[in-house]
Design a protein around this motif. Structure first.
Motif, PDB file in Angstrom:
ATOM      1  N   CYS A 161       0.866  -1.167   0.000  1.00 55.91           N
ATOM      2  CA  CYS A 161       0.000   0.000   0.000  1.00 55.91           C
ATOM      3  C   CYS A 161       0.911   1.227   0.000  1.00 55.91           C
ATOM      4  CB  CYS A 161      -0.874  -0.038   1.253  1.00 55.91           C
ATOM      5  SG  CYS A 161      -1.753   1.471   1.571  1.00 55.91           S
ATOM      6  N   CYS A 162       0.818   2.067  -1.032  1.00 52.93           N
ATOM      7  CA  CYS A 162       1.736   3.201  -1.122  1.00 52.93           C
ATOM      8  C   CYS A 162       1.006   4.520  -0.891  1.00 52.93           C
ATOM      9  CB  CYS A 162       2.443   3.243  -2.474  1.00 52.93           C
ATOM     10  SG  CYS A 162       3.673   4.567  -2.555  1.00 52.93           S
ATOM     11  N   ARG A 163       1.530   5.325   0.015  1.00 55.35           N
ATOM     12  CA  ARG A 163       0.978   6.654   0.269  1.00 55.35           C
ATOM     13  C   ARG A 163       2.059   7.709   0.055  1.00 55.35           C
ATOM     14  NH1 ARG A 163       0.815   7.844   5.052  1.00 55.35           N
ATOM     15  NH2 ARG A 163       1.751   6.126   6.177  1.00 55.35           N
ATOM     16  N   ASN A 164       3.048   7.384  -0.751  1.00 52.49           N
ATOM     17  CA  ASN A 164       4.203   8.280  -0.835  1.00 52.49           C
ATOM     18  C   ASN A 164       3.983   9.524  -1.686  1.00 52.49           C
ATOM     19  OD1 ASN A 164       5.258   6.280   0.700  1.00 52.49           O
ATOM     20  ND2 ASN A 164       7.167   6.074  -0.436  1.00 52.49           N
ATOM     21  N   CYS A 165       2.870   9.605  -2.402  1.00 52.48           N
ATOM     22  CA  CYS A 165       2.576  10.869  -3.070  1.00 52.48           C
ATOM     23  C   CYS A 165       1.072  11.054  -3.162  1.00 52.48           C
ATOM     24  CB  CYS A 165       3.233  10.918  -4.453  1.00 52.48           C
ATOM     25  SG  CYS A 165       2.215  10.281  -5.780  1.00 52.48           S
ATOM     26  N   ASN A 166       0.656  12.207  -3.610  1.00 51.55           N
ATOM     27  CA  ASN A 166      -0.760  12.564  -3.578  1.00 51.55           C
ATOM     28  C   ASN A 166      -1.528  12.169  -4.840  1.00 51.55           C
ATOM     29  OD1 ASN A 166      -2.857  13.591  -2.038  1.00 51.55           O
ATOM     30  ND2 ASN A 166      -2.804  15.566  -3.110  1.00 51.55           N
ATOM     31  N   MET A 167      -0.890  11.376  -5.716  1.00 54.86           N
ATOM     32  CA  MET A 167      -1.682  10.739  -6.776  1.00 54.86           C
ATOM     33  C   MET A 167      -2.330   9.481  -6.215  1.00 54.86           C
ATOM     34  SD  MET A 167       0.623  11.248 -10.186  1.00 54.86           S
ATOM     35  CE  MET A 167       2.100  10.420  -9.620  1.00 54.86           C
ATOM     36  N   GLY A 168      -1.753   8.999  -5.102  1.00 55.11           N
ATOM     37  CA  GLY A 168      -2.283   7.819  -4.423  1.00 55.11           C
ATOM     38  C   GLY A 168      -3.189   8.272  -3.304  1.00 55.11           C
ATOM     39  N   PRO A 169      -3.376   7.497  -2.266  1.00 54.22           N
ATOM     40  CA  PRO A 169      -2.741   6.193  -2.033  1.00 54.22           C
ATOM     41  C   PRO A 169      -3.098   5.169  -3.117  1.00 54.22           C
ATOM     42  CG  PRO A 169      -3.865   6.996  -0.050  1.00 54.22           C
ATOM     43  CD  PRO A 169      -4.258   7.887  -1.159  1.00 54.22           C
ATOM     44  N   CYS A 170      -2.125   4.323  -3.410  1.00 52.35           N
ATOM     45  CA  CYS A 170      -2.329   3.274  -4.407  1.00 52.35           C
ATOM     46  C   CYS A 170      -2.260   1.893  -3.763  1.00 52.35           C
ATOM     47  CB  CYS A 170      -1.256   3.359  -5.487  1.00 52.35           C
ATOM     48  SG  CYS A 170      -1.243   4.905  -6.417  1.00 52.35           S
ATOM     49  N   GLN A 171      -3.290   1.122  -4.008  1.00 50.66           N
ATOM     50  CA  GLN A 171      -3.250  -0.294  -3.642  1.00 50.66           C
ATOM     51  C   GLN A 171      -2.610  -1.018  -4.808  1.00 50.66           C
ATOM     52  OE1 GLN A 171      -7.042  -2.052  -2.880  1.00 50.66           O
ATOM     53  NE2 GLN A 171      -7.138  -1.218  -0.819  1.00 50.66           N
ATOM     54  N   ILE A 172      -1.572  -1.764  -4.545  1.00 51.08           N
ATOM     55  CA  ILE A 172      -0.875  -2.418  -5.645  1.00 51.08           C
ATOM     56  C   ILE A 172      -0.961  -3.924  -5.487  1.00 51.08           C
ATOM     57  CG2 ILE A 172       1.386  -2.643  -6.762  1.00 51.08           C
ATOM     58  CD1 ILE A 172       1.801   0.299  -5.843  1.00 51.08           C
ATOM     59  N   ILE A 173      -1.269  -4.574  -6.583  1.00 53.16           N
ATOM     60  CA  ILE A 173      -1.362  -6.035  -6.528  1.00 53.16           C
ATOM     61  C   ILE A 173      -0.350  -6.623  -7.490  1.00 53.16           C
ATOM     62  CG2 ILE A 173      -2.858  -8.049  -6.836  1.00 53.16           C
ATOM     63  CD1 ILE A 173      -5.215  -6.307  -6.047  1.00 53.16           C
ATOM     64  N   ILE A 229      -0.770  -1.590 -10.821  1.00 56.63           N
ATOM     65  CA  ILE A 229       0.470  -0.941 -10.390  1.00 56.63           C
ATOM     66  C   ILE A 229       0.125   0.495  -9.995  1.00 56.63           C
ATOM     67  CG2 ILE A 229       2.012  -2.382 -11.802  1.00 56.63           C
ATOM     68  CD1 ILE A 229       2.240  -0.079 -13.776  1.00 56.63           C
ATOM     69  N   GLY A 230       1.095   1.225  -9.412  1.00 63.37           N
ATOM     70  CA  GLY A 230       0.828   2.590  -8.961  1.00 63.37           C
ATOM     71  C   GLY A 230       0.555   3.520 -10.128  1.00 63.37           C
ATOM     72  N   ILE A 231      -0.088   4.652  -9.870  1.00 65.36           N
ATOM     73  CA  ILE A 231      -0.324   5.643 -10.924  1.00 65.36           C
ATOM     74  C   ILE A 231       1.006   6.033 -11.568  1.00 65.36           C
ATOM     75  CG2 ILE A 231      -1.187   7.999 -11.401  1.00 65.36           C
ATOM     76  CD1 ILE A 231      -3.423   6.071 -10.625  1.00 65.36           C
ATOM     77  N   CYS A 232       2.066   6.097 -10.761  1.00 63.39           N
ATOM     78  CA  CYS A 232       3.389   6.462 -11.265  1.00 63.39           C
ATOM     79  C   CYS A 232       4.090   5.282 -11.930  1.00 63.39           C
ATOM     80  CB  CYS A 232       4.260   6.975 -10.127  1.00 63.39           C
ATOM     81  SG  CYS A 232       4.627   5.684  -8.925  1.00 63.39           S
ATOM     82  N   GLY A 233       3.455   4.119 -11.877  1.00 62.90           N
ATOM     83  CA  GLY A 233       4.072   2.946 -12.471  1.00 62.90           C
ATOM     84  C   GLY A 233       4.823   2.080 -11.472  1.00 62.90           C
ATOM     85  N   ALA A 234       4.839   2.483 -10.201  1.00 62.03           N
ATOM     86  CA  ALA A 234       5.575   1.709  -9.188  1.00 62.03           C
ATOM     87  C   ALA A 234       4.986   0.310  -9.061  1.00 62.03           C
ATOM     88  CB  ALA A 234       5.528   2.430  -7.849  1.00 62.03           C
ATOM     89  N   THR A 235       5.869  -0.680  -9.004  1.00 61.25           N
ATOM     90  CA  THR A 235       5.430  -2.067  -8.891  1.00 61.25           C
ATOM     91  C   THR A 235       5.378  -2.497  -7.423  1.00 61.25           C
ATOM     92  OG1 THR A 235       7.711  -2.786  -9.079  1.00 61.25           O
ATOM     93  CG2 THR A 235       6.436  -2.686 -11.120  1.00 61.25           C
ATOM     94  N   ALA A 270       9.586  -2.712  -0.972  1.00 57.12           N
ATOM     95  CA  ALA A 270      10.960  -2.411  -0.564  1.00 57.12           C
ATOM     96  C   ALA A 270      11.046  -1.012   0.037  1.00 57.12           C
ATOM     97  CB  ALA A 270      11.912  -2.538  -1.756  1.00 57.12           C
ATOM     98  N   ARG A 271      10.342  -0.058  -0.596  1.00 59.12           N
ATOM     99  CA  ARG A 271      10.336   1.311  -0.070  1.00 59.12           C
ATOM    100  C   ARG A 271       9.744   1.355   1.332  1.00 59.12           C
ATOM    101  NH1 ARG A 271       8.504   4.834  -5.255  1.00 59.12           N
ATOM    102  NH2 ARG A 271       6.407   4.349  -4.539  1.00 59.12           N
ATOM    103  N   ASN A 272       8.604   0.685   1.509  1.00 60.04           N
ATOM    104  CA  ASN A 272       7.971   0.687   2.831  1.00 60.04           C
ATOM    105  C   ASN A 272       8.881   0.031   3.870  1.00 60.04           C
ATOM    106  OD1 ASN A 272       5.681   2.051   2.024  1.00 60.04           O
ATOM    107  ND2 ASN A 272       4.532   0.188   1.547  1.00 60.04           N
ATOM    108  N   HIS A 323      11.392   8.434  -1.533  1.00 60.25           N
ATOM    109  CA  HIS A 323      10.428   9.459  -1.960  1.00 60.25           C
ATOM    110  C   HIS A 323       9.916   9.077  -3.348  1.00 60.25           C
ATOM    111  CE1 HIS A 323       9.237  13.325  -3.794  1.00 60.25           C
ATOM    112  NE2 HIS A 323       8.957  13.708  -2.572  1.00 60.25           N
ATOM    113  N   MET A 324       8.773   9.589  -3.719  1.00 60.88           N
ATOM    114  CA  MET A 324       8.198   9.304  -5.031  1.00 60.88           C
ATOM    115  C   MET A 324       9.230   9.549  -6.142  1.00 60.88           C
ATOM    116  SD  MET A 324       6.749  10.830  -7.891  1.00 60.88           S
ATOM    117  CE  MET A 324       6.140   9.768  -9.183  1.00 60.88           C
ATOM    118  N   GLY A 325       9.386   8.549  -6.993  1.00 60.01           N
ATOM    119  CA  GLY A 325      10.177   8.766  -8.196  1.00 60.01           C
ATOM    120  C   GLY A 325      11.689   8.818  -8.028  1.00 60.01           C
TER     121      GLY A 325
HETATM  122 FE1  SF4 Z   1       2.969   5.674  -4.488  1.00 57.93          FE
HETATM  123 FE2  SF4 Z   1       3.342   6.045  -7.083  1.00 57.93          FE
HETATM  124 FE3  SF4 Z   1       0.853   5.783  -6.067  1.00 57.93          FE
HETATM  125 FE4  SF4 Z   1       2.288   8.000  -5.609  1.00 57.93          FE
HETATM  126  S1  SF4 Z   1       1.535   7.261  -7.584  1.00 57.93           S
HETATM  127  S2  SF4 Z   1       1.095   6.822  -4.091  1.00 57.93           S
HETATM  128  S3  SF4 Z   1       4.360   7.130  -5.404  1.00 57.93           S
HETATM  129  S4  SF4 Z   1       2.499   4.219  -6.099  1.00 57.93           S
END
Ligand code: SF4
Ligand code: NFS
Length: 626
Positions: free
Chosen positions: A48-60, A67-73, A79-81, A196-198
């Motif tokens: 669960c990523c809350r590292n930027c304001n395009m999220g929070p993103c639930q990733i499966i 995947i995250g809006i930013c493309g994070a897998t 690993a970041r968390n 941090h994001m990105g």
């Molecule tokens: Fe995290 Fe990327 Fe979603 Fe932002 S967009 S919350 S950095 S996964």
């Protein structure tokens, strides 16, 4: 439920919560009951990523549109968390260390009531810090040690001094991987930046920084805290004392010291012995001042002064519900926000003391090591003033005799005798098979876990001739169960029992607070240096575990153990499990890279079987067993 007798079975805790003084009080036991045993399942697996304001993103993992809006897998996010957990843990141990170092410098200048007690250790640490101890007077040397230690936090390049204490082979592995920590603060900051994001988006690369950051804890912040505290307050030697809520006293002013930094607790211990203060306590009808520890502050003063421990992490609220505590004095870490709310039902005052930690509803009495005794006396007097206001009290009978105080130096003496202090007897007993290996049971206890995992596990290990080392709240739990007394040697297997009875030592050795896990790193290194058990920590028949971990500090400890070559088993859950790739790195690839890995287990028997199996495999690799 709002208070009342909770359904949860929590040792002596339930007994106290079912008594009259505790009625109407809500504790974590009640909150667990209300919320159910299951935490947020999604957040738990680490994706669960809350590292930027395009999220929070639930990733499966494995689902392309998840995947995250930013493309994070999933592996990147896990690993970041994970790295951020390590950074928070490292920051906590190290900020505690910073406070210790500042008090140490002030002490060297004669500005505190503390002294430089262990001059032998002062000289040894000076040498490790690159200072020539020859012909310097104690205060001057202490000042140089303090200033060099302080510089470790802000160093930008090169490597931390204590890294050189590790086995040669381990240092080479770290060099080659590029994970030698440069400065304590730098590694924490860089971990925050890279997550941090990105920024850093290769999970293996992120995990490598998590290792470097954790090493800055184990061989940096935590180790500095342990060593400088020992120099100032005395290196622990075996000492008899008592643990559990039964150490609270009906006829005395009870002050519980809770948190982590011993500087305040040491000053309170001095103040509590002051005849003037004792006379004041008598004036209000008490027989004197009874100081009792909670969490790791408790472990610090238990190890060095033999002051009893009232409770571990899960017992902090319960200590208040006895109605017998005049003041609960807290500094930093593992202090529950519910304390002042509970205290309101009683005559108890919760006193915060650190300029980094205040709690709504508590009284803030700022601690300053320059005015340590003055502040301590002020706090004790506040407690005395509360004593006449006591209402109904229920103090349970439960308390247990323990022997604590096993610094790595005293293990040396115990095993080798005062005149041939060495790890050789321990190594010999491992080589000849009387002792199968060494296991560390460390870390927290946790309201989500009702079983006595630590106790069952320790019993199983010692029955299999595994010598157990312990720290933190796990140590308090093992103490409550009687395993920290020499008499518990009868629960050990034949070989271990023989060794223990010859020296009169318990089967489980209490090595201190959680920063004192650094003692375990040094003990392991000494075992390597002594010879016969391989060339690196990863060769030793040794393993660690934290079966009820809850704090971020525990993950930092786990990561520095693994990066130092000692495998660890954590449970009952693990913060990366929703990413197979990330988990595989920690559970498989780290073994290839560091010679050690993480394991996950749930119940005591699973912990025991993994740990005994690992120890057996290491013995086999050393050629000790067929
Ligand atoms: Fe995290 Fe990327 Fe979603 Fe932002 S967009 S919350 S950095 S996964
Ligand atoms: Ni360690 Fe000690 Fe206890 Fe856990 Fe908290 S007090 S520093 S983090 S709960 S063992």
């Amino acid at each position: 439920s709002n208070g009342g007798c909770p359904s949860i079975q929590c040792l002596v805790n339930r007994e106290v919560l079912c008594q009259e003084p505790a009625q109407g009080v809500t504790t974590a036991a009640h909150r667990v009951e209300k919320r159910g045993a299951t935490p947020c399942l999604f957040g738990q697996g680490g994706t669960c990523c809350r590292n930027c304001n395009m999220g929070p993103c639930q990733i499966i993992e494995g689902v392309e549109e998840m995947i995250g809006i930013c493309g994070a897998t999933a592996s990147t996010v896990a690993a970041r968390n994970f790295a951020r957990i390590v950074a928070a843990g490292t920051a906590s141990h190290s900020d505690h260390a910073r406070e210790t170092v500042l008090a140490f410098i002030a002490t060297a200048k004669g500005e505190t009531p503390y002294e430089i007690k262990d001059t032998l250790k002062l000289r040894r640490m000076a040498a490790w810090l690159g200072i020539d101890p020859a012909e310097k007077d104690i205060q001057q040397l202490a000042l140089e040690v303090g200033e060099t230690a302080l510089a470790e936090f802000g160093k930008q390049e090169g490597s931390l001094h204590f890294i050189r204490r590790a086995p040669q082979k381990r240092q080479e592995i770290w060099q080659e991987l590029g994970v030698v920590p440069r400065g304590i603060d730098r590694e924490v900051v860089e971990t925050m930046h890279r997550t941090h994001m990105g920024v850093d988006q290769d999970f293996r690369h992120i995990f490598r920084q998590a290792a470097r950051c954790a090493l800055a804890d184990g061989w940096g912040g935590s180790m500095l805290a342990t060593e400088l505290q020992d120099i100032m307050f005395g290196t622990p030697v075996p000492i008899r004392t008592v643990v559990n809520l039964g150490v609270l006293k009906e006829d005395m002013v009870n002050i519980t010291v809770h948190g982590h930094e011993p500087v305040l607790a040491e000053a309170l211990a001095m103040a509590a012995q002051d005849p003037e203060i004792i006379a004041e306590a008598k004036k209000v009808g008490a027989k004197g001042i009874n100081l009792a520890g909670i969490c790791c502050t408790g472990n610090e003063i238990l190890m060095r002064r033999g002051i009893p421990i009232a409770g571990s992490f899960v017992q902090q609220e319960i200590a208040l519900t006895t109605g017998a505590v005049e003041a609960m004095v807290v500094d930093v870490q593992c202090v529950m926000q519910s304390l002042p709310e509970i205290a309101r039902c009683f005559h108890t005052e919760v006193i915060t003391t650190s300029d980094r930690a205040e709690i709504v509803g508590a009284t803030h009495v700022p601690f300053d090591h320059h005015r340590a005794l003055e502040v301590a006396k002020d706090i004790v007097r506040r407690a005395i003033a509360r004593f006449p206001k006591r209402g109904k009290v229920y103090i349970p009978k439960a308390k247990m005799d323990v022997v604590a105080g096993f610094s790595h130096e005293t293990i040396l003496y115990i095993q080798g005798g005062r005149f041939r202090a060495s790890y050789k007897p321990l190594n010999d007993n491992i080589i000849n098979g009387r002792i199968l290996g060494v296991a560390a049971i460390v870390g927290c206890d946790n309201f989500r876990i009702q079983d006595e995992v630590h106790v069952e596990l320790a019993k199983e290990l010692i029955a299999n001739n595994v010598l157990v080392l312990t720290t933190g709240c796990a140590a308090t739990g093992l103490g409550r169960a009687g395993l920290l007394s020499p008499e518990a040697a009868e629960l050990a297997g034949e070989g271990l029992r023989e060794v223990l009875e010859a020296v009169g030592c318990p089967p489980v050795l209490h090595m201190g607070s959680c920063v004192d896990n650094s003692r375990i790193l040094i003990a392991a290194t000494e075992m390597v240096r002594t010879g016969g058990l391989g060339e690196d920590i990863s060769d030793l028949p040794a393993i660690g575990c934290a079966p009820q971990w809850m704090s971020e500090k525990a993950i930092a400890i786990g990561q520095y153990f693994v990066a130092s070559g000692a495998s660890v088993v954590f449970g009952p859950t693990f913060p990366t499990t929703k990413s197979q790739e990330a988990t595989d790195h920690l559970f498989k690839e780290m073994e290839e890279i560091y010679g050690a890995r993480w394991f996950l287990a749930k119940e005591a028997k699973d912990f025991a079987s993994i740990m005994i199996d690992q120890i057996r495999q290491k013995r086999k690799a050393l050629g000790l067993d067929k």
